[in-house]
Design an enzyme around this catalytic site. Structure first.
Site, PDB file in Angstrom:
ATOM      1  N   ARG A   1       0.153  47.917  89.780  1.00 49.69           N
ATOM      2  CA  ARG A   1       0.975  46.913  89.087  1.00 49.69           C
ATOM      3  C   ARG A   1       0.166  45.620  89.109  1.00 49.69           C
ATOM      4  O   ARG A   1      -0.050  45.019  90.161  1.00 49.69           O
ATOM      5  CB  ARG A   1       2.310  46.739  89.817  1.00 49.69           C
TER       6      ARG A   1
ATOM      7  N   HIS B   1       4.565  48.249  79.942  1.00 52.92           N
ATOM      8  CA  HIS B   1       5.370  48.569  81.122  1.00 52.92           C
ATOM      9  C   HIS B   1       5.995  49.950  80.902  1.00 52.92           C
ATOM     10  O   HIS B   1       7.211  50.091  80.762  1.00 52.92           O
ATOM     11  CB  HIS B   1       6.454  47.504  81.305  1.00 52.92           C
TER      12      HIS B   1
ATOM     13  N   CYS C   1      15.500  44.720  81.936  1.00 52.77           N
ATOM     14  CA  CYS C   1      14.628  45.343  82.931  1.00 52.77           C
ATOM     15  C   CYS C   1      14.690  44.655  84.298  1.00 52.77           C
ATOM     16  O   CYS C   1      14.215  45.212  85.281  1.00 52.77           O
ATOM     17  CB  CYS C   1      13.197  45.391  82.417  1.00 52.77           C
TER      18      CYS C   1
ATOM     19  N   ASP D   1      14.763  40.451  77.895  1.00 51.23           N
ATOM     20  CA  ASP D   1      13.908  40.257  79.064  1.00 51.23           C
ATOM     21  C   ASP D   1      13.727  38.756  79.244  1.00 51.23           C
ATOM     22  O   ASP D   1      14.073  37.958  78.364  1.00 51.23           O
ATOM     23  CB  ASP D   1      12.559  40.957  78.835  1.00 51.23           C
TER      24      ASP D   1
ATOM     25  N   GLN E   1       8.945  51.524  83.207  1.00 53.02           N
ATOM     26  CA  GLN E   1      10.263  50.961  82.935  1.00 53.02           C
ATOM     27  C   GLN E   1      10.901  51.634  81.721  1.00 53.02           C
ATOM     28  O   GLN E   1      12.083  51.973  81.725  1.00 53.02           O
ATOM     29  CB  GLN E   1      10.149  49.451  82.678  1.00 53.02           C
TER      30      GLN E   1
ATOM     31  N   ARG F   1      15.022  53.842  87.518  1.00 54.86           N
ATOM     32  CA  ARG F   1      13.601  53.696  87.806  1.00 54.86           C
ATOM     33  C   ARG F   1      13.173  54.748  88.843  1.00 54.86           C
ATOM     34  O   ARG F   1      12.110  55.352  88.727  1.00 54.86           O
ATOM     35  CB  ARG F   1      13.294  52.282  88.339  1.00 54.86           C
TER      36      ARG F   1
END
Length: 313
Positions: free
Chosen positions: A112, A139, A273, A233, A142, A301
């Site tokens: 990440r 991403h 998210c 987001d 996600q 997740r």
């Protein structure tokens, strides 16, 4: 215990949904669903007994770290948390050296970080699966959880309209790549903050082949109109904190609120998210309202990431 067919997956990297066909993505969702059902029923599935996952973090995390760490344990394996403050990559060791060293000691690497090129380089030099836990460009872990959540609540993916309202960031890029499953995805961002044109063009081509559609607009109400899924987001992601005040002005009309929700399908679900800045990109009323499934999404997740791990490692 769920039978996981690794034939088409084992040893592959998971850098973006671009690299997977619609059928492969749907199979990953099938595995995630099965693993979730077994977890809820208390059925053990030690698919990765004796396997080790290295987790490299140069960005802070809640959901990514916990889901991969707990996921590996539930799959019978072990996860090692490697902060850039603790390993040599944070002191200038080349990515290619880190990749080759770790690949001789572990069975998979999750990273990440900021630069997507770093993840590409890591995957090039590591001969174990590399999973993109987030970059500034994509991403994909996600989005697999998002698709699982949509599937659970809407009982389908193809034929749905998803309206994303906000920054044309890594989430927008990743969601567009899900349009090839037959979704109509509309990204609403202000001028100057829209998604990368090259990524858009590629996603539009693949979406068309899968019966989907990708549109980029400026008007958030166009994205919201009749949407089955509303998604937003934060306006300023990690690394953009100094731009927060400027971005707050640019995105002032891009909030998911009661008015936005009213324009959507009456049975629309709301995704985010997380972490959320309540009162900025989304109101408290909507985030905590009956159409919000953001905490189901957050839980998923774990199950989506377990599917990735079980198939690739």
């Amino acid at each position: 215990m769920i039978l996981v067919n690794k034939k088409e997956f084992q040893g592959r990297d998971y850098l973006s949904l671009k690299d997977y066909t619609p059928d492969e993505i749907l199979y990953m969702l099938h595995v995630a669903k099965g693993l979730k059902e077994e977890t809820k029923a208390g059925v053990a599935h030690p698919i990765l007994q004796g396997k080790n996952l290295a987790m490299i973090f140069t960005k802070s995390s809640t959901r990514t770290r916990v889901s991969f760490e707990v996921g590996m344990e539930q799959l019978g394996g072990h996860a090692l948390f490697l902060s850039d403050r603790d390993i040599q990559i944070g002191r200038g060791e080349p990515i290619k050296d880190t990749a080759r060293v770790l690949a001789r000691m572990v069975d998979g690497i999750m990273i990440r970080t900021f630069s997507h090129q770093d993840v590409v380089d890591l995957a090039e030099y590591a001969d174990v699966p590399v999973i993109n836990g987030l970059t500034d460009t994509f991403h994909p872990t996600q989005v697999l959880a998002d698709l699982l959540t949509i599937q659970e609540h809407k009982h389908q993916i193809a034929g749905l309209k998803l309206g994303f309202i906000g920054d044309g960031n890594n989430m927008a890029h990743s969601l567009m790549n899900a349009a090839k499953l037959g979704m109509h995805i509309v990204i609403a961002s202000p001028n100057g903050y829209q998604p990368d044109p090259g990524i858009v063009a590629e996603a539009q081509t693949k979406a068309k082949k899968g019966g989907g559609l990708v549109e980029i607009v400026e008007d958030p109400m166009v994205a919201a109109k009749d949407a089955d899924v509303l998604y937003t987001d934060v306006w300023a992601s990690m690394g953009q904190e100094e731009e927060a005040a400027i971005r707050a002005k640019a995105f002032a009309g891009y909030q998911v609120n009661a008015e936005t929700l009213k324009a959507a399908n009456p049975k629309a679900i709301v995704l985010h998210c997380l972490p959320a800045h309540r009162g900025e990109e989304i109101t408290e009323e909507v985030l905590e309202g009956p159409q919000s499934v953001v905490f189901d999404e957050a839980e998923n997740r774990l199950h989506a990431h377990k599917a990735i791990l079980a198939l690739l490692m």
